[in-house]
Design an enzyme around this catalytic site. Structure first.
Site, PDB file in Angstrom:
ATOM      1  N   GLY A  24       0.039   6.105  -7.038  1.00 32.81           N
ATOM      2  CA  GLY A  24      -0.887   5.164  -7.663  1.00 32.81           C
ATOM      3  C   GLY A  24      -0.668   5.005  -9.154  1.00 32.81           C
ATOM      4  CB  THR A  36      -0.916   0.001   1.245  1.00 33.51           C
ATOM      5  OG1 THR A  36      -1.923   0.962   1.068  1.00 33.51           O
ATOM      6  CG2 THR A  36      -0.137   0.301   2.512  1.00 33.51           C
ATOM      7  CB  CYS A  50       3.258   1.877  -6.581  1.00 40.78           C
ATOM      8  SG  CYS A  50       3.321   0.417  -5.533  1.00 40.78           S
TER       9      CYS A  50
END
EC number: 3.4.25.2
Length: 181
Positions: A157, A2, A160
């Site tokens: 975002g 995350t 990754c």
């Protein structure tokens, strides 16, 4: 994994995270809430790592906050001690980013409590991308903390594969209670 990002600017601290939960190379869930409010809405915390592990750590951290009347640094140090010495906790694989109106900290399973430079936290698989973006925005714009967090997460975002753009953002303004951004 995350991405969690926290930025402090002009008396405000904002923290945000993406919503992707991955199992290996498969996306299992896209709307997980990895940033939450703790201790009477005076602390915001986010996690990177195993989801079940993180919930265990959130519970332990909130118990330490209660025990130490909301003293973020003391609660973080005590959690880190427990995490390092407790046999069951030692197996947990997660990082916590925590912040209140005075301090921003990273808590690790190695027993480390780190107060980052410039009150900028970026953890997780997209952390390096988000950190670079947030640092550039802090140094070259007058954007508010929450806007820097959001833009940094969007950039992470885009880069990754373990970070999506379903974002959760929380903010604390001085001595006021946090508000959802």
């Amino acid at each position: 994994m995350t991405t969690i990002v926290s930025v402090r600017r002009d008396g405000k601290v904002a923290m945000g995270g993406d919503g992707q939960v991955s199992l290996g190379n498969t996306v299992m869930k896209g709307n997980a809430r990895k940033v939450r409010r703790l201790y009477h809405n005076k602390v915001i915390a986010g996690f990177a790592g195993g989801t079940a592990d993180a919930f265990t750590l959130f519970e332990r951290f909130e118990a330490q906050l209660e025990k130490h009347q909301g003293n973020l640094v003391r609660a973080a140090v005590e959690l880190a001690k427990d995490w390092r010495t407790d046999r069951a906790l030692r197996r947990l694989e997660a990082l916590l980013a925590v912040a209140d109106n005075k301090a921003s900290l990273i808590i690790t399973g190695n027993g480390d409590v780190i107060e980052p430079e410039n009150s900028l936290i970026a953890i997780g698989s997209g952390g390096p991308y988000a950190q670079a973006a947030a640092r550039a925005l802090l140094e070259n714009t007058e954007l508010e903390a929450s806007d820097i967090v959001k833009k940094s997460l969007v950039i992470a975002g885009d880069i990754c594969v373990f970070t999506n753009q379903n974002l959760t953002l929380e903010e604390i303004d001085g001595t006021q209670t946090p508000s959802t951004v």
